[in-house]
Design an enzyme around this catalytic site. Structure first.
Site, PDB file in Angstrom:
ATOM      1  N   ASN A  22       0.816  -1.215   0.000  1.00 51.97           N
ATOM      2  CA  ASN A  22       0.000   0.000   0.000  1.00 51.97           C
ATOM      3  C   ASN A  22       0.851   1.267   0.000  1.00 51.97           C
ATOM      4  O   ASN A  22       0.617   2.190   0.777  1.00 51.97           O
ATOM      5  CB  ASN A  22      -0.936  -0.009   1.219  1.00 51.97           C
ATOM      6  CG  ASN A  22      -2.153   0.867   1.029  1.00 51.97           C
ATOM      7  OD1 ASN A  22      -2.557   1.115  -0.104  1.00 51.97           O
ATOM      8  ND2 ASN A  22      -2.720   1.336   2.112  1.00 51.97           N
ATOM      9  N   ARG A  44       8.401   6.356  -2.742  1.00 50.35           N
ATOM     10  CA  ARG A  44       8.496   6.410  -1.284  1.00 50.35           C
ATOM     11  C   ARG A  44       9.142   5.149  -0.730  1.00 50.35           C
ATOM     12  O   ARG A  44       9.871   5.199   0.266  1.00 50.35           O
ATOM     13  CB  ARG A  44       7.103   6.614  -0.679  1.00 50.35           C
ATOM     14  CG  ARG A  44       7.140   6.752   0.813  1.00 50.35           C
ATOM     15  CD  ARG A  44       5.871   7.334   1.398  1.00 50.35           C
ATOM     16  NE  ARG A  44       5.956   7.263   2.849  1.00 50.35           N
ATOM     17  CZ  ARG A  44       5.190   6.477   3.590  1.00 50.35           C
ATOM     18  NH1 ARG A  44       4.265   5.728   3.029  1.00 50.35           N
ATOM     19  NH2 ARG A  44       5.330   6.460   4.901  1.00 50.35           N
ATOM     20  N   ARG A  66       3.745   0.196   9.077  1.00 48.71           N
ATOM     21  CA  ARG A  66       4.595  -0.956   8.758  1.00 48.71           C
ATOM     22  C   ARG A  66       5.747  -1.104   9.742  1.00 48.71           C
ATOM     23  O   ARG A  66       6.496  -2.086   9.672  1.00 48.71           O
ATOM     24  CB  ARG A  66       5.144  -0.829   7.346  1.00 48.71           C
ATOM     25  CG  ARG A  66       4.071  -0.658   6.291  1.00 48.71           C
ATOM     26  CD  ARG A  66       4.649  -0.282   4.958  1.00 48.71           C
ATOM     27  NE  ARG A  66       3.640   0.269   4.074  1.00 48.71           N
ATOM     28  CZ  ARG A  66       3.211   1.521   4.115  1.00 48.71           C
ATOM     29  NH1 ARG A  66       3.728   2.360   5.002  1.00 48.71           N
ATOM     30  NH2 ARG A  66       2.285   1.943   3.291  1.00 48.71           N
ATOM     31  N   LYS A 116       0.386 -11.616  -1.490  1.00 52.88           N
ATOM     32  CA  LYS A 116       1.067 -10.847  -2.538  1.00 52.88           C
ATOM     33  C   LYS A 116       2.524 -10.574  -2.188  1.00 52.88           C
ATOM     34  O   LYS A 116       3.409 -10.753  -3.014  1.00 52.88           O
ATOM     35  CB  LYS A 116       0.318  -9.538  -2.790  1.00 52.88           C
ATOM     36  CG  LYS A 116       0.806  -8.786  -4.006  1.00 52.88           C
ATOM     37  CD  LYS A 116       1.911  -7.836  -3.653  1.00 52.88           C
ATOM     38  CE  LYS A 116       2.567  -7.276  -4.908  1.00 52.88           C
ATOM     39  NZ  LYS A 116       3.680  -6.382  -4.540  1.00 52.88           N
ATOM     40  N   PRO A 138       2.682 -12.850  -8.762  1.00 49.13           N
ATOM     41  CA  PRO A 138       2.172 -11.887  -7.776  1.00 49.13           C
ATOM     42  C   PRO A 138       1.048 -11.029  -8.368  1.00 49.13           C
ATOM     43  O   PRO A 138       1.172 -10.531  -9.487  1.00 49.13           O
ATOM     44  CB  PRO A 138       3.391 -11.017  -7.464  1.00 49.13           C
ATOM     45  CG  PRO A 138       4.572 -11.837  -7.883  1.00 49.13           C
ATOM     46  CD  PRO A 138       4.104 -12.642  -9.047  1.00 49.13           C
ATOM     47  N   ASP A 155      -0.979  -7.680  -7.719  1.00 47.85           N
ATOM     48  CA  ASP A 155      -1.136  -6.416  -6.998  1.00 47.85           C
ATOM     49  C   ASP A 155      -2.248  -5.612  -7.662  1.00 47.85           C
ATOM     50  O   ASP A 155      -2.967  -6.124  -8.519  1.00 47.85           O
ATOM     51  CB  ASP A 155       0.185  -5.637  -7.016  1.00 47.85           C
ATOM     52  CG  ASP A 155       0.472  -5.095  -8.396  1.00 47.85           C
ATOM     53  OD1 ASP A 155       0.135  -5.756  -9.387  1.00 47.85           O
ATOM     54  OD2 ASP A 155       1.015  -3.977  -8.497  1.00 47.85           O
TER      55      ASP A 155
END
Length: 268
Positions: free
Chosen positions: A110, A115, A159, A199, A216, A218
């Site tokens: 997310n 970043r 996180r 994922k 994967p 996403d």
DNA sequence: GACCAGGGCGGCC
DNA sequence: GGCCGCCATGGT
């Protein structure tokens, strides 16, 4: 000095920019790539890439040169997949460090790629071994030496506790043993880590453990397939696509991901 | 100033 | 098992 051909099987810029790796710098025709505690400097010439700094054997393994991309890129069944393949031709799947992938893709959830890169760079600066001119990716032990509060202050948001917890869980873990596990076993093990779902586990399996049969899913891949498969969960889609595309799953996933992002970047 | 990002977790049914 | 709201942060 090692040189490799610049042809349809190797586009360094696309390989780095397709979202599988977060530690690299591009300055014109000069590329600096970091992996675990290594650094490679690669210069682009008219017809080739030259490794001007770094270990040759590591470079060849990292850039997947023991695989034949002519075979991988041939006999693609679906038209929209072969379109994406031609669009993305030259992307190679990197063989990266498993531990680095665990923490990098926990951070990725997310989150935007720019970043993600900034956060990882901050962690390397703070906790990575000084290699003289650059910092290594922090060891599991170094990451385990800090608590969630440290990571929160480093700007990891929610996180922070995932990283602290995963580091503690993996401290002392034998990654060679993990490499010996089959893919479903290893996925189950990875998903026991806090902050690792299907994922993120699949990205670790694909990029860190070279499990090319993994696909994967996403948000971007969901966009690609939502009009084909309708309202389907990401986990189900991942199973379905892995079964459909087999050992080519990882490559196909990367082609589709890269094309979707690049075209949306331009027009959206 | 919304909207969204290489999603996962916990609570609910 | 599946669905849904929430989670920090900052780039666009």
């Amino acid at each position: 000095m090692l040189s490799v051909k610049k042809d349809e099987n190797f586009n360094l810029k696309a390989t780095l920019e397709c979202g599988q790796v977060f530690r690299y710098k591009i300055n014109g025709g000069r590329y600096t790539v970091f992996s675990k505690d290594k650094m490679m400097v690669i210069e682009e010439n008219e017809s080739s890439y030259t490794l001007v700094e770094g270990e040759e054997a590591f470079f060849l393994k990292y850039f997947d040169f023991d695989r034949n991309y002519d075979i991988i890129c041939s006999n693609i069944a679906d038209d929209f997949v072969s379109d994406a393949m031609r669009f993305s031709r030259g992307i190679r799947l990197l063989n990266q460090d498993p531990a680095e992938m665990v923490f990098s893709f926990i951070i990725s959830q997310n989150n935007h790629i720019p970043r993600i890169k900034a956060i990882i760079e901050r962690l390397c600066d703070a906790l990575g071994e000084d290699k003289g001119g650059y910092k290594a990716f922090p060891t599991v032990e170094a990451l385990a030496s800090k608590d969630a509060d440290f990571y929160h202050k480093a700007g990891l948001g929610y996180r922070a506790e995932y990283i602290a917890s995963a580091a503690r869980s993996l401290c002392g873990e034998d990654f060679n043993k993990l490499s010996g596990m089959n893919t479903p076993e290893l996925r189950n093990y990875l998903m026991l880590l806090k902050g690792v779902g299907r994922k993120v586990a699949d990205c670790i399996l694909l990029f860190g453990f070279s499990r090319r049969e993994v696909f994967p899913v996403d948000t971007w891949i969901m966009k690609v397939f939502s009009d084909i498969y309708g309202n389907i969960s990401a986990d189900k889609l991942a199973c379905l696509l892995s079964e459909r595309y087999g050992e080519k799953s990882g490559y196909i996933q990367q082609w589709l991901f890269y094309k979707k992002r690049e075209t949306e970047k331009r027009f959206g």
